[in-house]
Design an enzyme around this catalytic site. Sequence first.
Site, PDB file in Angstrom:
ATOM      1  CE  LYS A 189      86.996  23.656   4.093  1.00 23.69           C
ATOM      2  NZ  LYS A 189      87.523  24.813   4.833  1.00 23.69           N
ATOM      3  CB  SER A 219      91.108  23.797   3.818  1.00 25.05           C
ATOM      4  OG  SER A 219      90.464  25.055   3.889  1.00 25.05           O
TER       5      SER A 219
END
Length: 224
Positions: A183, A145
């Site tokens: 993230k 990701s």
Amino acid sequence: MLTRKQHELLCFINDRLLQTGVSPSFEEMKEALDLKSKSGVHRLISALEERNFIRRLPNRARALEVLRMPETATAKPTAAASGKAKAAAPAVPQAANENVLEIPLHGRIAAGLPIEALEGQSSLSVPAALLGPGEHYALEVAGDSMVEAGILDGDYALIRRAETARDGEIVVALIADAEATLKYFRREGAMIRLDPANRAYDPQRYKPDQVRIQGKLAGLLRRY
């Protein structure tokens, strides 16, 4: 060949000079290194002077010049920490030396386990130059990701413990006290948005009380 505190102080001074052009005060250095008195700062500065890492500029208050950094400092992956993609990361050191530090390795970022629950599993050898002031730990990256930030599956993310973050920083976020993820952190109105660095994944939005910052990306290591 520096002690951990000497190395932390050198990195702190160098970072401050790069950011502001002005040396930090003795009080700021004392607080950054969690020292009990300024005399400890004086001793560390004197030791760095003796080893020709810094020098005091004459006739100027708060004037320090960094003459050199440890050799491994050239590998510092600042672009990844600032959110810019990198094609490669420094390799994991295979042999220990005085410029290598051991930090806790908490395993892969795993759903269902807060970072605190992973304490003390193992350790990772890290070039000291990759770690500035503060307390650090490492996580093995799982998944793709964050590939567009140069963070690949199996990389070791070096995390500086922190409870707050600025927009655009890469963080370890604990979601609803259940799932930890790496993230980009952003505020979006009354919500927190966690952005991946892969167009195949969608951003995730949460209420502020659902997200707890557990650290910020400080560097990256890769095993080849």
